[in-house]
Design a protein around this motif. Structure first.
Motif, mmCIF file in Angstrom:
data_model
loop_
_atom_site.group_PDB
_atom_site.id
_atom_site.type_symbol
_atom_site.label_atom_id
_atom_site.label_comp_id
_atom_site.label_asym_id
_atom_site.label_seq_id
_atom_site.Cartn_x
_atom_site.Cartn_y
_atom_site.Cartn_z
ATOM 1 N N ALA A 104 0.230 -11.401 11.689
ATOM 2 C CA ALA A 104 1.478 -11.623 11.076
ATOM 3 C C ALA A 104 1.534 -10.271 10.201
ATOM 4 C CB ALA A 104 1.869 -12.760 10.380
ATOM 5 N N ILE A 105 2.829 -10.048 9.462
ATOM 6 C CA ILE A 105 2.887 -8.983 8.466
ATOM 7 C C ILE A 105 1.849 -8.882 7.579
ATOM 8 C CG2 ILE A 105 4.397 -8.184 6.581
ATOM 9 C CD1 ILE A 105 6.817 -9.067 8.464
ATOM 10 N N LYS A 106 1.413 -10.210 7.073
ATOM 11 C CA LYS A 106 0.231 -10.283 6.131
ATOM 12 C C LYS A 106 -0.747 -10.879 6.839
ATOM 13 C CE LYS A 106 2.767 -9.706 1.965
ATOM 14 N NZ LYS A 106 3.338 -10.347 0.671
ATOM 15 N N SER A 107 -1.881 -9.981 7.058
ATOM 16 C CA SER A 107 -2.967 -11.058 7.908
ATOM 17 C C SER A 107 -4.399 -10.644 7.299
ATOM 18 C CB SER A 107 -2.881 -11.086 9.246
ATOM 19 O OG SER A 107 -3.016 -9.609 9.781
ATOM 20 N N THR A 108 -5.403 -11.294 7.533
ATOM 21 C CA THR A 108 -6.837 -11.183 7.072
ATOM 22 C C THR A 108 -7.701 -11.811 8.360
ATOM 23 O OG1 THR A 108 -7.198 -12.761 5.518
ATOM 24 C CG2 THR A 108 -6.597 -10.824 4.596
ATOM 25 N N GLU A 109 -8.909 -11.166 8.661
ATOM 26 C CA GLU A 109 -9.761 -11.763 9.619
ATOM 27 C C GLU A 109 -11.102 -11.781 8.997
ATOM 28 O OE1 GLU A 109 -9.382 -11.057 13.922
ATOM 29 O OE2 GLU A 109 -11.447 -10.245 13.501
ATOM 30 N N ASP A 110 -11.678 -12.996 8.844
ATOM 31 C CA ASP A 110 -13.075 -12.976 8.286
ATOM 32 C C ASP A 110 -13.911 -13.513 9.371
ATOM 33 O OD1 ASP A 110 -12.491 -12.938 4.927
ATOM 34 O OD2 ASP A 110 -10.909 -13.887 6.052
ATOM 35 N N THR A 111 -15.450 -12.875 9.269
ATOM 36 C CA THR A 111 -16.472 -13.365 9.996
ATOM 37 C C THR A 111 -17.534 -13.618 9.147
ATOM 38 O OG1 THR A 111 -15.462 -12.156 12.149
ATOM 39 C CG2 THR A 111 -17.976 -12.822 12.070
ATOM 40 N N LEU A 112 -18.055 -14.749 9.278
ATOM 41 C CA LEU A 112 -19.272 -15.320 8.501
ATOM 42 C C LEU A 112 -20.275 -15.385 9.353
ATOM 43 C CD1 LEU A 112 -19.686 -16.162 5.571
ATOM 44 C CD2 LEU A 112 -19.346 -18.319 6.147
ATOM 45 N N ASN A 133 1.039 -5.930 4.507
ATOM 46 C CA ASN A 133 2.375 -5.334 4.276
ATOM 47 C C ASN A 133 3.047 -5.619 3.202
ATOM 48 O OD1 ASN A 133 2.101 -3.246 6.501
ATOM 49 N ND2 ASN A 133 2.321 -5.172 7.839
ATOM 50 N N THR A 134 3.554 -5.231 1.927
ATOM 51 C CA THR A 134 4.329 -5.752 1.091
ATOM 52 C C THR A 134 5.717 -4.859 1.060
ATOM 53 O OG1 THR A 134 2.196 -5.981 -0.095
ATOM 54 C CG2 THR A 134 4.190 -6.144 -1.410
ATOM 55 N N HIS A 135 6.687 -5.793 1.110
ATOM 56 C CA HIS A 135 8.146 -5.164 1.105
ATOM 57 C C HIS A 135 8.264 -5.235 -0.369
ATOM 58 C CE1 HIS A 135 9.225 -5.811 5.204
ATOM 59 N NE2 HIS A 135 8.322 -6.820 5.100
ATOM 60 N N LYS A 136 8.650 -4.035 -0.816
ATOM 61 C CA LYS A 136 8.994 -3.411 -2.240
ATOM 62 C C LYS A 136 10.558 -3.638 -2.512
ATOM 63 C CE LYS A 136 5.494 -0.571 -3.262
ATOM 64 N NZ LYS A 136 5.083 -0.311 -4.788
ATOM 65 N N SER A 137 11.076 -3.664 -3.666
ATOM 66 C CA SER A 137 12.305 -3.936 -4.154
ATOM 67 C C SER A 137 13.281 -2.879 -3.725
ATOM 68 C CB SER A 137 12.385 -4.150 -5.579
ATOM 69 O OG SER A 137 11.898 -2.921 -6.378
ATOM 70 N N ASP A 138 12.629 -1.711 -3.431
ATOM 71 C CA ASP A 138 13.522 -0.562 -3.257
ATOM 72 C C ASP A 138 13.717 -0.337 -1.635
ATOM 73 O OD1 ASP A 138 10.990 0.479 -2.161
ATOM 74 O OD2 ASP A 138 11.045 2.350 -3.415
ATOM 75 N N GLY A 139 13.092 -1.489 -0.821
ATOM 76 C CA GLY A 139 13.466 -1.604 0.564
ATOM 77 C C GLY A 139 12.226 -0.765 1.437
ATOM 78 N N THR A 140 11.281 -0.296 0.837
ATOM 79 C CA THR A 140 10.062 0.182 1.368
ATOM 80 C C THR A 140 9.095 -0.797 1.685
ATOM 81 O OG1 THR A 140 8.964 0.942 -0.771
ATOM 82 C CG2 THR A 140 10.435 2.673 0.480
ATOM 83 N N VAL A 141 8.026 -0.461 2.667
ATOM 84 C CA VAL A 141 7.090 -1.408 2.902
ATOM 85 C C VAL A 141 5.781 -0.574 2.445
ATOM 86 C CG1 VAL A 141 5.709 -2.586 4.646
ATOM 87 C CG2 VAL A 141 8.221 -2.469 4.674
ATOM 88 N N GLU A 142 4.881 -1.079 1.762
ATOM 89 C CA GLU A 142 3.629 -0.555 1.347
ATOM 90 C C GLU A 142 2.480 -1.408 2.214
ATOM 91 O OE1 GLU A 142 1.810 0.573 -2.887
ATOM 92 O OE2 GLU A 142 1.371 -1.763 -2.297
ATOM 93 N N LYS A 161 -10.931 1.944 3.825
ATOM 94 C CA LYS A 161 -9.408 1.633 3.434
ATOM 95 C C LYS A 161 -8.569 2.669 4.141
ATOM 96 C CE LYS A 161 -10.771 -1.099 -0.588
ATOM 97 N NZ LYS A 161 -10.421 -2.062 -1.534
ATOM 98 N N ASP A 162 -7.414 2.158 4.309
ATOM 99 C CA ASP A 162 -6.371 3.149 4.927
ATOM 100 C C ASP A 162 -6.789 3.908 6.144
ATOM 101 O OD1 ASP A 162 -4.561 2.184 3.081
ATOM 102 O OD2 ASP A 162 -5.359 3.582 1.438
ATOM 103 N N LEU A 163 -7.683 3.339 6.967
ATOM 104 C CA LEU A 163 -8.095 3.661 8.150
ATOM 105 C C LEU A 163 -9.110 4.943 8.056
ATOM 106 C CD1 LEU A 163 -4.985 3.688 10.313
ATOM 107 C CD2 LEU A 163 -6.396 2.097 10.350
ATOM 108 N N GLU A 164 -9.734 5.103 6.896
ATOM 109 C CA GLU A 164 -10.721 6.027 6.558
ATOM 110 C C GLU A 164 -12.066 5.490 7.356
ATOM 111 O OE1 GLU A 164 -11.190 6.698 2.801
ATOM 112 O OE2 GLU A 164 -9.190 7.786 2.374
#
Length: 192
Positions: A104-112, A133-142, A161-164
């Motif tokens: 979904a828009i906000k998802s995590t996957e963990d493997t133990l 993905n966080t929807h901000k009050s100015d309409g942008t998505v972080e 982080k951020d595909l690095e």
């Protein structure tokens, strides 16, 4: 993109792997493996009702779980996330993959990664992927994406982080007894 494809593949795996176990009416995952590396097959069973925490049962030296037999190890509330898969890895290790949001828009996957060493079940590794993905009050998505991979057996880990590309995580990690594990014990590098 990589994470979403991974989620789709795991969803198909889950659909194929769900089987009833222990004579109960809860959905379950079962896997035969030699977790204690003694040459005899053992069995791992995860039970989880919809929306409930997952419980792990391990039966040593058994080909098929018997509803009347007590498990050799039980970990209640292993995770509150939905279990996607159980997988046998090398050297008798058991990988349990779960997800929150599951693509979904906000998802995590963990493997133990669970291992049996010196007569005790231990957390030997922990991996986490996130796409948040966080929807901000100015309409942008972080969007925050990243992953971490901690090997408690070698004491090393990496995170990105951020595909690095992944970078080594400072510090050293030691196996955690599975009976004491909770997701609050995961390393800071696995938080976003």
């Amino acid at each position: 993109m990589k994470i979403r494809i991974h989620h789709a593949a795991l969803t198909l795996t889950v659909a194929l792997a769900t089987t009833p176990a222990l004579g109960g009416d809860k959905p379950a995952f079962e896997l035969a493996l030699d977790i204690d590396q003694d040459g005899t097959m053992d069995r791992a069973v995860v039970m989880q009702d919809d929306g409930a925490p997952a419980d792990l049962y391990i039966y040593l030296a058994t080909e098929k779980p018997d509803p009347s037999r007590k498990p050799d190890f039980v970990k209640k509330a292993l995770t509150e996330d939905r279990i996607l898969d159980l997988e046998a890895k090398g050297k008798g290790s058991l990988a349990i993959t779960s997800c929150f949001g599951c693509g979904a828009i906000k998802s995590t996957e963990d493997t133990l990664i669970i291992v049996h060493r010196r007569g005790q079940f231990m957390v030997g590794g922990y991996r986490r992927y996130w796409d948040w993905n966080t929807h901000k009050s100015d309409g942008t998505v972080e969007t925050t994406v990243g992953d971490c991979d901690i090997n408690y057996l070698t004491g090393k880990g990496k995170a990105s982080k951020d595909l690095e590309d992944g970078k080594p995580v400072k510090g050293s990690f030691k196996p955690v007894p599975l009976k004491d594990w909770s997701y609050e014990k995961r390393p800071e590098a696995c938080d976003f």
